[in-house]
Design a protein around this motif. Structure first.
Motif, PDB file in Angstrom:
ATOM      1  N   PRO A 130       0.820  -1.223   0.000  1.00 49.12           N
ATOM      2  CA  PRO A 130       0.000   0.000   0.000  1.00 49.12           C
ATOM      3  C   PRO A 130       0.850   1.268   0.000  1.00 49.12           C
ATOM      4  O   PRO A 130       0.496   2.260  -0.637  1.00 49.12           O
ATOM      5  CB  PRO A 130      -0.809  -0.122   1.302  1.00 49.12           C
ATOM      6  CG  PRO A 130      -0.840  -1.583   1.592  1.00 49.12           C
ATOM      7  CD  PRO A 130       0.487  -2.102   1.136  1.00 49.12           C
ATOM      8  N   TYR A 405      -3.082  -2.079  -6.672  1.00 46.51           N
ATOM      9  CA  TYR A 405      -3.614  -1.592  -5.390  1.00 46.51           C
ATOM     10  C   TYR A 405      -3.948  -0.105  -5.496  1.00 46.51           C
ATOM     11  O   TYR A 405      -4.958   0.346  -4.950  1.00 46.51           O
ATOM     12  CB  TYR A 405      -2.593  -1.835  -4.280  1.00 46.51           C
ATOM     13  CG  TYR A 405      -3.139  -1.618  -2.879  1.00 46.51           C
ATOM     14  CD1 TYR A 405      -3.697  -2.669  -2.163  1.00 46.51           C
ATOM     15  CD2 TYR A 405      -3.100  -0.366  -2.276  1.00 46.51           C
ATOM     16  CE1 TYR A 405      -4.204  -2.479  -0.885  1.00 46.51           C
ATOM     17  CE2 TYR A 405      -3.605  -0.162  -1.012  1.00 46.51           C
ATOM     18  CZ  TYR A 405      -4.150  -1.222  -0.312  1.00 46.51           C
ATOM     19  OH  TYR A 405      -4.660  -1.019   0.946  1.00 46.51           O
ATOM     20  N   GLN A 408      -7.211   0.254  -7.352  1.00 49.38           N
ATOM     21  CA  GLN A 408      -8.402  -0.275  -6.699  1.00 49.38           C
ATOM     22  C   GLN A 408      -8.689   0.365  -5.332  1.00 49.38           C
ATOM     23  O   GLN A 408      -9.847   0.507  -4.954  1.00 49.38           O
ATOM     24  CB  GLN A 408      -8.260  -1.801  -6.516  1.00 49.38           C
ATOM     25  CG  GLN A 408      -8.145  -2.561  -7.813  1.00 49.38           C
ATOM     26  CD  GLN A 408      -9.365  -2.393  -8.705  1.00 49.38           C
ATOM     27  OE1 GLN A 408     -10.494  -2.375  -8.211  1.00 49.38           O
ATOM     28  NE2 GLN A 408      -9.149  -2.257 -10.002  1.00 49.38           N
ATOM     29  N   VAL A 409      -7.619   0.708  -4.583  1.00 51.76           N
ATOM     30  CA  VAL A 409      -7.828   1.139  -3.190  1.00 51.76           C
ATOM     31  C   VAL A 409      -7.251   2.517  -2.892  1.00 51.76           C
ATOM     32  O   VAL A 409      -7.943   3.391  -2.351  1.00 51.76           O
ATOM     33  CB  VAL A 409      -7.229   0.101  -2.207  1.00 51.76           C
ATOM     34  CG1 VAL A 409      -7.458   0.544  -0.758  1.00 51.76           C
ATOM     35  CG2 VAL A 409      -7.834  -1.281  -2.431  1.00 51.76           C
ATOM     36  N   SER A 410      -5.977   2.728  -3.197  1.00 52.72           N
ATOM     37  CA  SER A 410      -5.264   3.933  -2.742  1.00 52.72           C
ATOM     38  C   SER A 410      -5.906   5.224  -3.216  1.00 52.72           C
ATOM     39  O   SER A 410      -5.765   6.262  -2.565  1.00 52.72           O
ATOM     40  CB  SER A 410      -3.807   3.895  -3.214  1.00 52.72           C
ATOM     41  OG  SER A 410      -3.118   2.863  -2.565  1.00 52.72           O
ATOM     42  N   HIS A 412      -8.745   6.155  -3.004  1.00 57.27           N
ATOM     43  CA  HIS A 412      -9.793   6.621  -2.088  1.00 57.27           C
ATOM     44  C   HIS A 412      -9.235   7.231  -0.808  1.00 57.27           C
ATOM     45  O   HIS A 412     -10.009   7.684   0.039  1.00 57.27           O
ATOM     46  CB  HIS A 412     -10.712   5.443  -1.714  1.00 57.27           C
ATOM     47  CG  HIS A 412     -11.367   4.789  -2.886  1.00 57.27           C
ATOM     48  ND1 HIS A 412     -12.427   5.353  -3.557  1.00 57.27           N
ATOM     49  CD2 HIS A 412     -11.081   3.620  -3.537  1.00 57.27           C
ATOM     50  CE1 HIS A 412     -12.804   4.556  -4.560  1.00 57.27           C
ATOM     51  NE2 HIS A 412     -12.004   3.499  -4.568  1.00 57.27           N
ATOM     52  N   THR A 466     -10.212   0.346   5.417  1.00 61.66           N
ATOM     53  CA  THR A 466      -9.962   0.806   4.032  1.00 61.66           C
ATOM     54  C   THR A 466     -10.737  -0.053   3.038  1.00 61.66           C
ATOM     55  O   THR A 466     -11.202   0.437   2.003  1.00 61.66           O
ATOM     56  CB  THR A 466      -8.460   0.751   3.705  1.00 61.66           C
ATOM     57  OG1 THR A 466      -8.007  -0.610   3.670  1.00 61.66           O
ATOM     58  CG2 THR A 466      -7.641   1.521   4.720  1.00 61.66           C
ATOM     59  N   ILE A 467     -10.850  -1.342   3.343  1.00 64.76           N
ATOM     60  CA  ILE A 467     -11.608  -2.234   2.459  1.00 64.76           C
ATOM     61  C   ILE A 467     -13.100  -1.888   2.528  1.00 64.76           C
ATOM     62  O   ILE A 467     -13.806  -1.926   1.508  1.00 64.76           O
ATOM     63  CB  ILE A 467     -11.362  -3.710   2.855  1.00 64.76           C
ATOM     64  CG1 ILE A 467      -9.879  -4.050   2.696  1.00 64.76           C
ATOM     65  CG2 ILE A 467     -12.217  -4.648   2.012  1.00 64.76           C
ATOM     66  CD1 ILE A 467      -9.504  -5.437   3.186  1.00 64.76           C
ATOM     67  N   ALA A 470     -13.617   1.141   0.444  1.00 67.91           N
ATOM     68  CA  ALA A 470     -13.561   0.815  -0.987  1.00 67.91           C
ATOM     69  C   ALA A 470     -14.831   0.108  -1.449  1.00 67.91           C
ATOM     70  O   ALA A 470     -15.034  -0.096  -2.646  1.00 67.91           O
ATOM     71  CB  ALA A 470     -12.348  -0.058  -1.273  1.00 67.91           C
ATOM     72  N   TRP A 472     -15.910  -3.034  -0.480  1.00 67.22           N
ATOM     73  CA  TRP A 472     -15.800  -4.485  -0.594  1.00 67.22           C
ATOM     74  C   TRP A 472     -16.350  -5.208   0.641  1.00 67.22           C
ATOM     75  O   TRP A 472     -16.502  -6.414   0.623  1.00 67.22           O
ATOM     76  CB  TRP A 472     -14.336  -4.889  -0.800  1.00 67.22           C
ATOM     77  CG  TRP A 472     -13.790  -4.420  -2.121  1.00 67.22           C
ATOM     78  CD1 TRP A 472     -14.482  -3.822  -3.129  1.00 67.22           C
ATOM     79  CD2 TRP A 472     -12.436  -4.506  -2.557  1.00 67.22           C
ATOM     80  NE1 TRP A 472     -13.656  -3.515  -4.173  1.00 67.22           N
ATOM     81  CE2 TRP A 472     -12.372  -3.932  -3.854  1.00 67.22           C
ATOM     82  CE3 TRP A 472     -11.262  -4.992  -2.000  1.00 67.22           C
ATOM     83  CZ2 TRP A 472     -11.209  -3.843  -4.592  1.00 67.22           C
ATOM     84  CZ3 TRP A 472     -10.097  -4.921  -2.740  1.00 67.22           C
ATOM     85  CH2 TRP A 472     -10.068  -4.347  -4.018  1.00 67.22           C
TER      86      TRP A 472
END
Length: 913
Positions: A130, A405, A408-410, A412, A466-467, A470, A472
């Motif tokens: 991350p 990553y 898809q995630v960072s 946000h 964090t998930i 996102a 999920w």
């Protein structure tokens, strides 16, 4: 705005510059001229700590949390002085044990355990991927902002084949492969990479300072103006410390950054693996904190300036550094800022990827491959190349995973939030590492349990949210807790309130980690291998020079098998070199087809550890040797013998030094005796000559006086000459008798209270005519008057006259006489501008029979007793006498105590006592 082509050209041009720096640095190193082996380059390379988080994220955090952003830099600055105690020990252990990563270090400490090394590697990947992704995010978002001033977020929906970040990631992967994975030996220094990182540290600092000066002094009218305008807009809370919770946050965040500077994989790579000299820490301990100070000077002014300028807009505070120059039409300054941020991000990506690729290959992939006998037998002669290709594939895979990553995630989350989560992950290694180097009882099971438990809490309290964000996982997990249990809310475990989410996660994860590590280590027993490694790690400074004897191994090993094993990884030439190094180090001759001793087995395992890691090296060595289990009693017994041998060696060295000193002292005494013998011979020759001359004159003139026809005038003149020669003989005899009385302690002084100034004036007056005849200027300075001392007036006059007489013999143009009071004594100095006394003669100038060899006459004038007698007289008065060279003048100095009580007769030791 700058065109897309210009931005891309400068971006890839900067990458090309990094390639050039790295290429020429490595080329120079191969020629024997290493630029990276420099304490300043070493200190600058450590500034890889300052990533895009520092460059962009610190401004963003300062815009929301105020001065709290400083905690990330305050911790490393405060702990820097401890590097000489902690980091130096880690470096020494790593160099001696040939450790190449954090995972290797922990695995080696706890019995070279494969499972522990693999777990640490997996958790490092989870923690650092991350962090790497936010570097890619920083590059991508700033690239888009530079193109489109209105853009506030990176365009994450763009296909990868149209995404500039994707191609930049590939370029960084290529650079890392070329300059970070060229050698099978993981412990090898990466000269080019270190120089490139050091250059980037300078570049990003300059760029940040330039934009800081621009915002502070060109957009605003200095620091005062910025803070005043911020205060008018109600932003004064950002530069004030408020409340108890704020103090708690400062403590925990500073502690977190202290652990990060030690154990982040990129910091371990540059601080430990790339270190070429432990002494470089001396410079780094003050240069690195200074660097952190400089790069943070303008953080708060830029943050406040951005809040003032963009008040009411949606501009992300993380981008203020770039947005402000763009807002004021400074396109080229914006490009410089972008490249500075690019350098901050790329240096972190490059170094972290090298460190992670070594961990993946040495602790995940290679151990799995090496337990497969089919694979080993099929590729046994290509293992070295396979290791290199595994690392290269790992580099590309790690960077691509970080890119995914980011997509898809960072995107946000802010730079700082992801960075702090990574910091907490790495902090989980602190108990097992610090405990491992200072506490012998720390066990493998304790370390493994503590790390796993700590990472579970970390994942639950910091990664799960964090998930959820996102999309999920359901948001009810955050609001209601796991299974609807309020005490299991990720941000409020056990109902804990009033802590930030990062501090909360750090507190619970690290506390449980440390508790389990200590508890289980106390309750479980170590294996013999664990105990052996524990002793070596904790007492590394005792065992670093005798490590191969200190690591206990019992069994049978065939030398050709060990050589064949090393050949598979090193090649025949390199294997021959390491074997030759071993024979030179140990002073042994290896039998071609004989058995290998335990020291060679340990040495071979250490060599392999530098290539494939400690755990994998253990597997490979065990595959070619027959090892027997060794009991704890044997381990303790052998270590005790090793320590006793070391102690005996130290004692022998000490005795040898004492013997050498005694021999040198004896040699000097013999030399002194020989010189004294020569001086006595010269003295006897001089005295007999001096005695013979007046005796001859007396005899000759006495025979003349027998002539009855001799005129009365001539008779009287001859009688005067006889009297003078008789007096001359008397003086010489008196000098010899004086010296004998001084030596035997029978000399008596006629001590009376006397005005020293009058004594000096009387003595010097008798020499004025001599100075005049020789054309010498005489200068006198006395800073005392009416000073009465208890002295032997005649003897002190004798000393003064002797020194003035000597000065008149050697002086070219002037003689000086100075008398001063200093502390509790009178200092008398007599100086002349003669040739001086040769350096080699100074120790003997006050010895009996000694005469200076540089007199103007061919034969020394005098008996050689004057200075020896003067020394005795002064010492009888409780003073000291010596000679020196001051401002081109020969200076004789003697002192007399002001309040010393002197007996008329003082026993004085003879020279031979």
């Amino acid at each position: 705005m700058l065109s897309n082509g210009v931005i891309i050209a400068f971006t890839f041009g900067y990458l090309a510059l990094l390639f050039a720096i790295a290429f020429f640095s490595e080329k120079s190193a191969r020629k024997g001229r290493s630029y990276a082996s420099n304490p300043y380059v070493y200190a600058l390379s450590l500034a890889v700590y300052c990533t895009a988080w520092t460059y962009y994220g610190s401004v963003g955090r300062a815009a929301t949390n105020g001065l709290e952003f400083l905690t990330i830099y305050l911790g490393p600055s405060l702990v820097a002085p401890l590097w000489w105690l902690v980091m130096r020990k880690i470096i020494r252990i790593s160099k001696v044990q040939r450790i190449s990563s954090i995972a290797d270090f922990i695995s080696s400490r706890y019995g070279k355990n494969i499972t522990l090394g693999g777990v640490v590697t997996v958790f490092c990947l989870l923690g650092i991927l991350p962090y790497t992704s936010i570097q890619i995010k920083a590059i991508a978002s700033t690239f888009d902002i530079l193109q489109y001033a209105e853009a506030a977020q990176p365009l994450v929906q763009v296909p990868f084949y149209q995404d500039t970040a994707f191609f930049l990631s590939l370029g960084l992967a290529l650079f890392t492969v070329l300059f970070g994975a060229r050698d099978a030996e993981a412990t090898a220094q990466h000269e080019g990479m270190v120089m490139a990182v050091a250059f980037e540290s300078v570049f990003k600092l300059v760029a940040f300072l330039v934009v800081g000066v621009f915002v502070t002094y060109f957009v605003f009218e200095g620091f005062t103006d910025i803070f005043l305008q911020a205060e008018l807009r109600g932003l004064d809370h950002l530069f004030l410390l408020q409340g108890e919770n704020n103090a708690s946050e400062w403590f925990w965040m500073s502690a977190l950054s202290m652990m990060a500077i030690f154990f982040l994989p990129r910091q371990f790579q540059l601080t430990v693996v790339e270190n070429t000299d432990e002494k470089h820490l001396d410079k780094a301990m003050w240069l690195f904190p200074m660097y952190l100070l400089l790069i943070n000077i303008f953080v708060l002014p830029i943050a406040l300036g951005g809040l003032v300028h963009f008040q009411g807009s949606t501009v992300d505070a993380d981008t203020f550094v770039l947005a402000l120059p763009i807002a004021y039409g400074q396109d080229w300054l914006a490009l410089l800022v972008y490249l500075g941020g690019f350098s901050a991000a790329t240096s972190m990506i490059i170094v972290s990827t090298i460190a992670l690729s070594n961990m993946v290959s040495n602790n995940l992939v290679i151990p799995v491959l090496l337990v497969n006998n089919t694979f080993k037998n099929k590729f046994q002669h290509e293992l070295g190349s396979i290791v290199i290709w595994i690392r290269r594939a790992s580099i590309f895979l790690i960077i691509m995973m970080a890119y995914v990553y980011y997509k898809q995630v960072s995107a946000h989350f802010s730079l700082v939030s992801i960075g702090l989560i990574s910091f907490v992950a790495i902090a989980q290694f602190s108990p097992s590492i610090l405990g491992g180097i200072f506490w012998k009882k720390g066990s493998k099971l304790g370390a493994l349990t503590g790390i796993v438990a700590g990472f579970f809490i970390w994942f639950y309290t910091l990664v799960i949210p964090t998930i959820v964000t996102a999309g999920w996982l359901p948001s009810t997990l955050m609001s209601e807790g796991l299974f609807g249990i309020a005490a299991l809310k990720p941000y409020n475990l056990l109902g804990m309130q009033d802590m930030s989410y990062v501090t909360h996660g750090l507190f619970f994860s690290l506390s449980l980690n440390l508790f389990l590590y200590v508890l289980i280590s106390m309750l479980t027993d170590q294996t013999s291998k664990e105990h052996n490694q524990a002793i070596v790690f904790v007492d590394i400074f005792k065992y670093s020079t005798i490590l191969d004897r200190s690591i206990i191994w019992k069994g049978k090993a065939y030398l050709p098998d060990l050589k064949a094993l090393l050949n598979n990884f090193l090649g025949e030439q390199k294997t021959a070199e390491v074997m030759e190094a071993y024979t030179l180090q140990m002073g042994k001759t290896l039998e071609t087809n004989g058995y290998a001793d335990p020291e060679l087995v340990n040495y071979s395992e250490r060599i392999l550890s530098g290539i494939i890691g400690a755990a994998s090296a253990r597997i490979m060595v065990e595959s070619v040797v027959k090892e027997e289990e060794i009991s704890m009693e044997e381990v303790l017994g052998i270590l005790k013998e090793t320590q006793e041998l070391k102690t005996l060696n130290l004692q022998l060295k000490h005795k040898s030094k004492e013997l050498k000193k005694a021999s040198e002292k004896l040699r000097k005494m013999n030399e002194t005796l020989r010189l004294n013998d020569v001086l006595k011979d010269e003295f006897i020759s001089t005295v007999t000559h001096e005695m013979k001359t007046p005796i001859t004159s007396i005899r000759a003139f006495s025979e003349i006086l027998l002539d009855e026809d001799l005129p009365e005038v001539e008779r009287k003149r001859f009688l005067d000459i006889i009297i003078q020669e008789t007096s001359r003989m008397s003086r010489l005899i008196e000098q010899v008798l004086d010296l004998e009385r001084f030596d035997s302690g029978r000399q008596e002084l006629n001590l009376e209270k006397t005005d020293l100034r009058i004594v000096i004036l009387q003595a010097t007056e008798s020499m004025l005519q001599v100075f005049k005849e020789k054309g010498l200027t005489f200068d006198m300075y006395l800073d005392f008057e009416g000073l009465e001392l208890t002295i032997d007036e005649d003897r002190i006059k004798q000393v003064i006259l002797n020194l003035l007489s000597n000065a008149s013999k050697f002086a070219k143009s002037k003689v000086k006489f100075h008398g001063i009071i200093q502390s509790n004594e009178v200092i008398i100095q007599i100086k002349d501008d003669g040739r001086g006394v040769p350096e080699e003669e100074v120790p003997y100038i006050f010895e009996k029979f000694f005469q200076a060899k540089n007199q103007t006459s061919k034969k020394p004038v005098g008996s050689g007793l004057g200075l020896a007698i003067s020394k005795k007289i002064i010492e009888y008065h409780g003073g000291k006498i010596g000679i020196s060279r001051e401002d081109g003048l020969t200076c004789f100095t003697f002192s007399l105590p002001l309040q010393e009580k002197i007996n008329k007769r003082i026993p004085y030791p003879k020279d031979n006592e």
